[in-house]
Design an enzyme around this catalytic site. Structure first.
Site, PDB file in Angstrom:
ATOM      1  N   HIS A 238       0.825  -1.204   0.000  1.00 36.87           N
ATOM      2  CA  HIS A 238       0.000   0.000   0.000  1.00 36.87           C
ATOM      3  C   HIS A 238       0.861   1.256   0.000  1.00 36.87           C
ATOM      4  CE1 HIS A 238      -4.084  -1.468   0.180  1.00 36.87           C
ATOM      5  NE2 HIS A 238      -3.755  -2.353   1.113  1.00 36.87           N
ATOM      6  N   GLY A 416       7.183 -14.955  -9.395  1.00 33.31           N
ATOM      7  CA  GLY A 416       7.050 -16.031  -8.434  1.00 33.31           C
ATOM      8  C   GLY A 416       5.789 -15.984  -7.606  1.00 33.31           C
TER       9      GLY A 416
END
Length: 456
Positions: A238, A416
């Site tokens: 965030h 990943g």
């Protein structure tokens, strides 16, 4: 009480009970054998008396004595000559007949113990004549050898029952809490971080209780650590959004100021900013899955149509890298699921296969409908993965080879996280995903999703 003392006292109690029971029953056995020996001794003692009465006082005295002792001593007796014939010229009683034949043949003392009957035959010489004294008796119920055999069986049974009982208590005392700890460990290993051992274990005052409380402490610490890790990822993601947005704004301003002088460099910066924005989005998505905040908007989907639309884009992407996507089979399958999440899961897996297949090779895709499940397989023709690393392929940020992944990531944008999100999206729809090394080379991913007929 500590576990050491519980085990010690139970074993001690087992030994004491076994020893006491064995001693008591052995004593009974000895007393019963003494009674048998005493009864046989009485029968033998009648031999000299019977011969003397018959030889010195005559058959009448012998008959009177025999009749009196038959009533008082409760035995059956007979005096026979050297040829086995009764001295009173009467038949030898039935139970003694075989005994008479045996002692005449062997000419030595014969003792027979066949519960409840005892019998003895003794050769006696008097004034040059050979006689044989035959006597038998039946043991009373309290002294029967048969009863001794039953007692022997009873003794063995009682000892076994005591040992089984103590062993069962000891085994239950040890294995039950250990099994509960094992089950709790398995649940914790499956990712259920709120798992705690049952109160019956954690409130124990012995070593197993200590182990249970240590397990709970470890689980709580692990739960806090994992949640703090997830919270950190979410907070960082965030926080990165704001400077990233400002970076993109500054990038556009710089592009306006620089014109064509730094177009290539600015385009590269813009590409990396977009990749960073994509990575942040994937991390936030994974965090939502981990917290259970993702909800599927279920609707009936044609899995074959969704797959075909994804494959159209995948074919275009593969051709740019000199690779192909081969469709082996696509059956018409209906599932109940969320279009966005199912589509994203399939796209991540197919793009991952394209990324790892060898240049000039292809990715094979097959969709088949079974009795209640839709089965999708995606196989690449890459180098595969070491067997011990297969279970970790769906872990976030896991890479089989950092060097290879960095090289491929520079061209394809892999981070990943795609497989981790795909696995959680499939499981959100009550499906299963597995991976294996194909026997002929490459990696094969299998996705199983319940069809709409099995879901509704």
């Amino acid at each position: 009480m500590r576990l050491f003392w519980k085990i010690f006292l139970l074993l001690l109690l087992t030994l004491l009970l076994t020893a006491s029971l064995s001693s008591w029953l052995s004593q009974k056995w000895i007393m019963e054998n003494q009674q048998i020996e005493q009864r046989l001794s009485i029968l033998e003692s009648f031999a000299e008396t019977a011969v003397n009465l018959y030889a010195l006082e005559g058959p009448h005295a012998y008959r009177q004595w025999l009749r009196h002792n038959l009533r008082s001593q409760r035995f059956q007796g007979a005096l026979v000559d050297g040829q086995g014939k009764h001295v009173l010229f009467r038949p030898v009683p039935g139970p003694l007949r075989e005994l008479a034949v045996q002692i005449v043949a062997e000419k030595k003392k014969v003792t027979i113990i066949h519960p409840p009957m005892l019998a003895v035959a003794i050769p006696v010489r008097h004034a040059g004549n050979l006689y044989y004294w035959l006597a038998s008796t039946r043991l009373p119920p309290d002294a029967m050898q048969q009863e001794s055999r039953n007692i022997l069986l009873f003794r063995i049974t009682m000892i076994l029952l005591v040992i089984i009982l103590i062993s069962w208590l000891l085994t239950r005392m040890l294995t039950r809490p250990i099994r509960q700890l094992q089950q709790s460990s398995e649940k914790l290993g499956e990712g259920k971080l709120n798992t705690r051992v049952s109160a019956s274990v954690s409130k124990r005052s012995d070593e197993l209780g200590d182990l249970g409380r240590s397990f709970d402490s470890m689980a709580e610490a692990l739960d806090r650590l994992i949640h703090s890790h997830k919270q950190l990822l979410r907070d960082i993601s965030h926080e990165l959004r704001s400077p990233l947005a400002r970076l993109q704004v500054a990038l556009e301003l710089a592009r306006n100021e620089a014109g064509d002088n730094a177009a290539d460099e600015l385009d590269r910066i813009n590409l990396e900013a977009e990749r960073l924005n994509e990575l942040i989005g994937e991390v936030l998505t994974l965090a939502r899955f981990e917290q259970g905040a993702v909800r599927a908007e279920n609707e009936v989907l044609q899995l074959d149509e969704l797959l075909q639309s994804i494959l159209d884009d995948a074919i275009f992407e593969a051709e740019s890298d000199n690779k192909q996507v081969t469709i082996l089979q696509v059956d018409s399958c209906s599932i109940c699921g969320d279009l966005i999440w199912i589509g994203r899961a399939l796209e991540n897996i197919i793009r991952n296969a394209i990324r790892h297949t060898e240049s000039g090779s292809s990715v094979e895709v097959s969709l088949s409908c079974h009795t209640s499940d839709a089965v999708l397989t995606i196989r690449d023709f890459g180098k595969g993965v070491d067997e011990e690393m297969l279970p970790r392929l769906f872990e976030p940020f896991f890479r089989v080879s950092d060097a290879r992944e960095r090289e491929e990531k520079a061209d394809t944008g892999g981070y990943g996280i795609g497989l981790a999100i795909a696995k959680r999206a499939i499981e959100l729809h009550r499906g299963r995903i597995s991976v294996r090394n194909h026997p002929e080379g490459g990696l094969e991913v299998t996705i199983v999703i319940p069809m709409v007929t099995a879901t509704l």
